[in-house]
Design a protein around this motif. Structure first.
Motif, mmCIF file in Angstrom:
data_model
loop_
_atom_site.group_PDB
_atom_site.id
_atom_site.type_symbol
_atom_site.label_atom_id
_atom_site.label_comp_id
_atom_site.label_asym_id
_atom_site.label_seq_id
_atom_site.Cartn_x
_atom_site.Cartn_y
_atom_site.Cartn_z
ATOM 1 N N TYR A 124 -16.749 42.515 72.920
ATOM 2 C CA TYR A 124 -17.004 42.846 74.323
ATOM 3 C C TYR A 124 -15.669 42.810 75.072
ATOM 4 O O TYR A 124 -15.412 41.911 75.882
ATOM 5 N N PRO A 125 -14.811 43.803 74.807
ATOM 6 C CA PRO A 125 -13.439 43.757 75.351
ATOM 7 C C PRO A 125 -13.386 43.743 76.868
ATOM 8 O O PRO A 125 -12.423 43.222 77.446
ATOM 9 N N GLN A 126 -14.399 44.264 77.520
ATOM 10 C CA GLN A 126 -14.403 44.271 78.983
ATOM 11 C C GLN A 126 -14.430 42.848 79.544
ATOM 12 O O GLN A 126 -13.993 42.614 80.667
ATOM 13 N N ALA A 180 -24.886 42.039 87.398
ATOM 14 C CA ALA A 180 -23.942 42.544 88.392
ATOM 15 C C ALA A 180 -22.965 41.455 88.816
ATOM 16 O O ALA A 180 -21.766 41.716 89.022
ATOM 17 N N SER A 181 -23.446 40.224 88.944
ATOM 18 C CA SER A 181 -22.567 39.114 89.322
ATOM 19 C C SER A 181 -21.584 38.790 88.204
ATOM 20 O O SER A 181 -20.412 38.488 88.458
ATOM 21 N N MET A 182 -22.039 38.887 86.970
ATOM 22 C CA MET A 182 -21.164 38.615 85.830
ATOM 23 C C MET A 182 -20.066 39.679 85.697
ATOM 24 O O MET A 182 -18.937 39.384 85.288
ATOM 25 N N LEU A 183 -20.397 40.914 86.059
ATOM 26 C CA LEU A 183 -19.485 42.031 85.817
ATOM 27 C C LEU A 183 -18.762 42.518 87.076
ATOM 28 O O LEU A 183 -17.970 43.459 86.993
ATOM 29 N N HIS A 184 -18.994 41.892 88.214
ATOM 30 C CA HIS A 184 -18.523 42.471 89.474
ATOM 31 C C HIS A 184 -17.009 42.622 89.538
ATOM 32 O O HIS A 184 -16.495 43.503 90.230
ATOM 33 N N LYS A 222 -10.687 44.108 87.903
ATOM 34 C CA LYS A 222 -9.432 43.410 88.207
ATOM 35 C C LYS A 222 -8.454 43.460 87.038
ATOM 36 O O LYS A 222 -7.250 43.248 87.243
ATOM 37 N N HIS A 223 -8.929 43.740 85.844
ATOM 38 C CA HIS A 223 -8.014 43.830 84.699
ATOM 39 C C HIS A 223 -6.958 44.906 84.925
ATOM 40 O O HIS A 223 -5.786 44.717 84.581
ATOM 41 N N THR A 224 -7.355 46.018 85.492
ATOM 42 C CA THR A 224 -6.410 47.118 85.703
ATOM 43 C C THR A 224 -5.880 47.182 87.132
ATOM 44 O O THR A 224 -4.902 47.899 87.394
ATOM 45 N N HIS A 225 -6.494 46.470 88.052
ATOM 46 C CA HIS A 225 -6.127 46.628 89.461
ATOM 47 C C HIS A 225 -5.595 45.351 90.107
ATOM 48 O O HIS A 225 -5.615 45.226 91.342
ATOM 49 N N GLU A 245 -16.724 51.834 85.446
ATOM 50 C CA GLU A 245 -16.699 52.384 84.087
ATOM 51 C C GLU A 245 -16.627 51.306 83.007
ATOM 52 O O GLU A 245 -17.352 51.381 82.012
ATOM 53 N N PRO A 246 -15.766 50.280 83.127
ATOM 54 C CA PRO A 246 -15.825 49.219 82.112
ATOM 55 C C PRO A 246 -17.168 48.492 82.084
ATOM 56 O O PRO A 246 -17.647 48.107 81.024
ATOM 57 N N ALA A 247 -17.788 48.335 83.255
ATOM 58 C CA ALA A 247 -19.110 47.707 83.282
ATOM 59 C C ALA A 247 -20.127 48.592 82.581
ATOM 60 O O ALA A 247 -20.983 48.106 81.825
ATOM 61 N N ARG A 248 -20.037 49.897 82.803
ATOM 62 C CA ARG A 248 -20.945 50.818 82.138
ATOM 63 C C ARG A 248 -20.778 50.739 80.616
ATOM 64 O O ARG A 248 -21.752 50.695 79.874
ATOM 65 N N ALA A 249 -19.523 50.692 80.168
ATOM 66 C CA ALA A 249 -19.262 50.604 78.732
ATOM 67 C C ALA A 249 -19.818 49.323 78.141
ATOM 68 O O ALA A 249 -20.403 49.313 77.049
ATOM 69 N N PHE A 250 -19.648 48.209 78.863
ATOM 70 C CA PHE A 250 -20.183 46.934 78.383
ATOM 71 C C PHE A 250 -21.696 46.977 78.292
ATOM 72 O O PHE A 250 -22.282 46.573 77.280
#
Length: 487
Positions: free
Chosen positions: A243-245, A295-299, A303-306, A330-335
């Motif tokens: 789960y790289p995200q 949503a709270s876990m992935l919100h 920040k990894h890229t920004h 998009e990373p949340a969608r992938a996860f």
């Protein structure tokens, strides 16, 4: 008695489980036929944690009775579905209840090596040792009201430890993810030896069917109380690499003034924990609870890229993450796809991530801002959005603060946008009445009208019709008549 692992101990615990009359009759029938039934697995574990409750799911293991005789006895109560031929699991629907009845299993030597077979005469220690964790290997003897504990599951439950029983744990790699969800549900810490065994199974993740993966994640977010425990298990065991995200959030720094709790990975765990607290307060269950917790876990995955770190003239660091909310979609969608989350859940989670910063710096919104937000959030709701914002703000350790969405939600209640955006006043029938032919050009016109309605330019149906007439007269909307009326 002895408390050594791998040795049978018994503890008298009367009144531990409140069984239905049907279940009691079935247990009595099995005993009368010469078998010895035990209640096993989660229903025993949960009863120890909350004595006297009636279990939602009842698992029974029957010793001393041949399979054919057992099936014969069970058919007196209802239709018996035999599944898992290798393990002889029987599913019985009776009296409005779903019961799982199984025979004990043991490992035997064969010419090909070893094979797991059903054996009604297997020793309790060997059969229970095939269960995944010690806390799930507890058994309750309904005849004597004794808890049978062969692997010190009671001790581990008291200590908050998640420990595997035997090396048979490795036969199903899904058990690592099951360990993560159990850690989240019961606030458990995985034992070091179980962590090491789980690490050896990392490459087996690809062999697990997606629906089974989602089954464990679904329990984490619908039944968990501390999802941060699940994230910790994934990190310790190396399974986080799948789960790289999530994995990339370790070490991503945050402004300590806003986030004294630490890096982004720490924050998302705390935010998910807070979301469980909020969901329980609001009595959310099933998909509704899953949406808020996910949503709270992935919100903050964006920040990894920004995340940017700038050194100011005074030598102090300034850490910012402008644009991370939108970047997280998009990373949340992938996860979510990788864990098998169904599309209807993804569609609700992603706008909550994109909009979780909408109230930042604006604690006195206009009605137009509230209406526009409600529309951007759909199919999620402003109620869910407020819970995610509260979880974000409340998942910062000593830096936790209230959500700050009170004025937004006050206006939403007044405007009727808490659960859905306001209904569009201009409809396709109005366009047809204006002389337009139905077609794909309807959609952008209706969207524009909705935006005008959200901004307060259109307030009623007559206003919507007048707005359309104006657009036709100006030539902005082709193919219609300047004089239009109600459909």
């Amino acid at each position: 008695m002895t408390d050594s692992r791998g040795l049978e101990t018994r503890h008298h615990r009367p009144g531990l489980l409140a069984l239905s009359p049907t279940t009691k009759q079935l247990l009595g029938a099995v005993e009368h036929a010469g078998g010895h039934p035990y209640l096993v697995g989660g229903c025993v574990r949960d009863a120890i944690l909350t004595p006297g409750t009636r279990p939602k799911d009842v698992d029974i293991e029957v010793y001393g009775l041949e399979p054919d005789r057992l099936v014969h006895e069970l058919r007196r109560f209802g239709y018996v579905d035999e599944v898992g031929a290798r393990f002889t699991v029987l599913k019985l629907r009776t009296g409005g209840e779903d019961l799982d009845i199984a025979l004990p299993r043991r490992t035997v030597r064969t010419e090909q090596g070893h094979e797991v077979v059903a054996d009604p005469y297997a020793p309790l220690v060997e059969a229970s040792g095939r269960r995944d964790f010690t806390v799930n290997a507890l058994m309750l003897d309904p005849v004597t009201d004794e808890v049978v504990d062969c692997w010190d599951g009671l001790g581990d439950l008291r200590s908050g430890v998640l420990r595997h029983t035997t090396s048979s744990f490795a036969e199903d790699p899904l058990r690592v993810l099951r360990g993560a969800q159990l850690a989240a549900r019961f606030d458990l810490t995985m034992a070091p030896e179980t962590v090491e065994l789980s690490r050896s199974l990392t490459d087996e993740h690809a062999t697990i069917a997606r629906e089974r993966i989602w089954g464990e994640w679904h329990k984490t977010v619908t039944r968990g109380v501390r999802p941060s425990r699940a994230l910790r298990v994934l990190a310790q065991t190396g399974w986080e690499g799948h789960y790289p995200q999530l994995a990339v959030l370790h070490g991503v720094r945050q402004d300590p003034g806003w986030h004294p709790e630490g890096d982004v990975h720490t924050h998302i765990g705390l935010a998910a924990d807070k979301a469980c607290e909020v969901a329980d307060r609001e009595r959310l269950t099933g998909d509704d609870r899953a949406v808020v917790v996910l949503a709270s876990m992935l919100h903050d995955v964006g920040k990894h890229t920004h995340t940017r770190i700038r050194v100011r003239q005074d030598g102090q660091e300034h850490i910012s993450s402008a644009g991370h909310a939108g970047a997280g979609v998009e990373p949340a969608r992938a996860f979510l796809r990788s864990i098998g989350a169904p599309r209807h859940l993804r569609d609700r989670v992603l706008p909550l991530i994109r909009e979780h910063m909408a109230a930042t710096g604006n604690d006195d919104p206009s009605p137009a801002a509230v209406r526009r937000l409600a529309r951007r959030l759909q199919p999620a709701t402003m109620q869910e959005w407020a819970m995610v914002v509260e979880s974000d703000k409340g998942g910062r350790g000593v830096g936790s603060v209230p959500g700050g969405t009170e004025r937004w939600m006050e206006l939403a209640r007044r405007l009727g946008t808490e659960r859905a955006p306001v209904r569009g006043l201009l409809r396709g029938a109005h366009l047809i009445a204006a002389g337009m032919e139905p077609g794909p050009e309807f959609a952008p016109i209706l969207r524009e009208a909705q935006a005008a309605q959200d901004d307060g330019e259109i307030t009623d149906e007559a206003g919507a019709v007048a707005w359309l007439a104006g657009r036709i007269a100006s030539g902005t909307v082709p193919g219609g008549r300047a004089a239009v009326g109600r459909p």
